[in-house]
Design a protein around this motif. Structure first.
Motif, PDB file in Angstrom:
ATOM      1  N   PHE A   3      -3.072   2.373   6.953  1.00 10.68           N
ATOM      2  CA  PHE A   3      -2.828   2.295   5.512  1.00 10.68           C
ATOM      3  C   PHE A   3      -4.105   1.863   4.817  1.00 10.68           C
ATOM      4  N   ASP A   4      -4.469   2.563   3.761  1.00  9.17           N
ATOM      5  CA  ASP A   4      -5.667   2.239   2.996  1.00  9.17           C
ATOM      6  C   ASP A   4      -5.302   1.200   1.935  1.00  9.17           C
ATOM      7  N   PHE A   5      -5.796  -0.017   2.101  1.00 12.54           N
ATOM      8  CA  PHE A   5      -5.463  -1.103   1.188  1.00 12.54           C
ATOM      9  C   PHE A   5      -6.292  -1.102  -0.094  1.00 12.54           C
ATOM     10  N   ASP A   6      -7.242  -0.201  -0.207  1.00 13.76           N
ATOM     11  CA  ASP A   6      -8.090  -0.140  -1.395  1.00 13.76           C
ATOM     12  C   ASP A   6      -7.344   0.584  -2.510  1.00 13.76           C
ATOM     13  N   ALA A   7      -6.957  -0.125  -3.543  1.00 10.23           N
ATOM     14  CA  ALA A   7      -6.227   0.455  -4.662  1.00 10.23           C
ATOM     15  C   ALA A   7      -7.161   0.771  -5.821  1.00 10.23           C
ATOM     16  N   GLY A   8      -8.414   0.526  -5.637  1.00  8.87           N
ATOM     17  CA  GLY A   8      -9.394   0.856  -6.662  1.00  8.87           C
ATOM     18  C   GLY A   8      -9.186   0.074  -7.946  1.00  8.87           C
ATOM     19  N   LYS A   9      -9.383   0.769  -9.059  1.00 11.53           N
ATOM     20  CA  LYS A   9      -9.284   0.094 -10.356  1.00 11.53           C
ATOM     21  C   LYS A   9      -7.852  -0.292 -10.725  1.00 11.53           C
ATOM     22  N   TYR A  10      -6.859   0.220  -9.997  1.00 13.72           N
ATOM     23  CA  TYR A  10      -5.459  -0.090 -10.279  1.00 13.72           C
ATOM     24  C   TYR A  10      -4.935  -1.279  -9.467  1.00 13.72           C
TER      25      TYR A  10
END
Length: 55
Positions: A3-10
């Protein structure tokens, strides 16, 4: 699968929403279990009263 935990700007909106949802689910589960225990005790109490009246 990872699972990619990077949600970026959100992320500032996404992670609190996940947290609030997890807390809500935990609360609903705990409340359901507590209510089931209360109903079971009430049923046992009423059954004991009924058994007492029959004898």
């Amino acid at each position: 699968m990872s699972f990619d935990f990077d949600a970026g700007k959100y992320a500032v909106y996404l992670w609190p929403a996940f947290g609030i949802s997890a807390i809500a689910f935990a609360w609903m589960i705990a409340d359901s279990l507590a209510m089931a225990r209360r109903w079971r005790r009430e049923t046992e109490r009423r059954q004991a009263e009924l058994d007492e009246l029959k004898s």
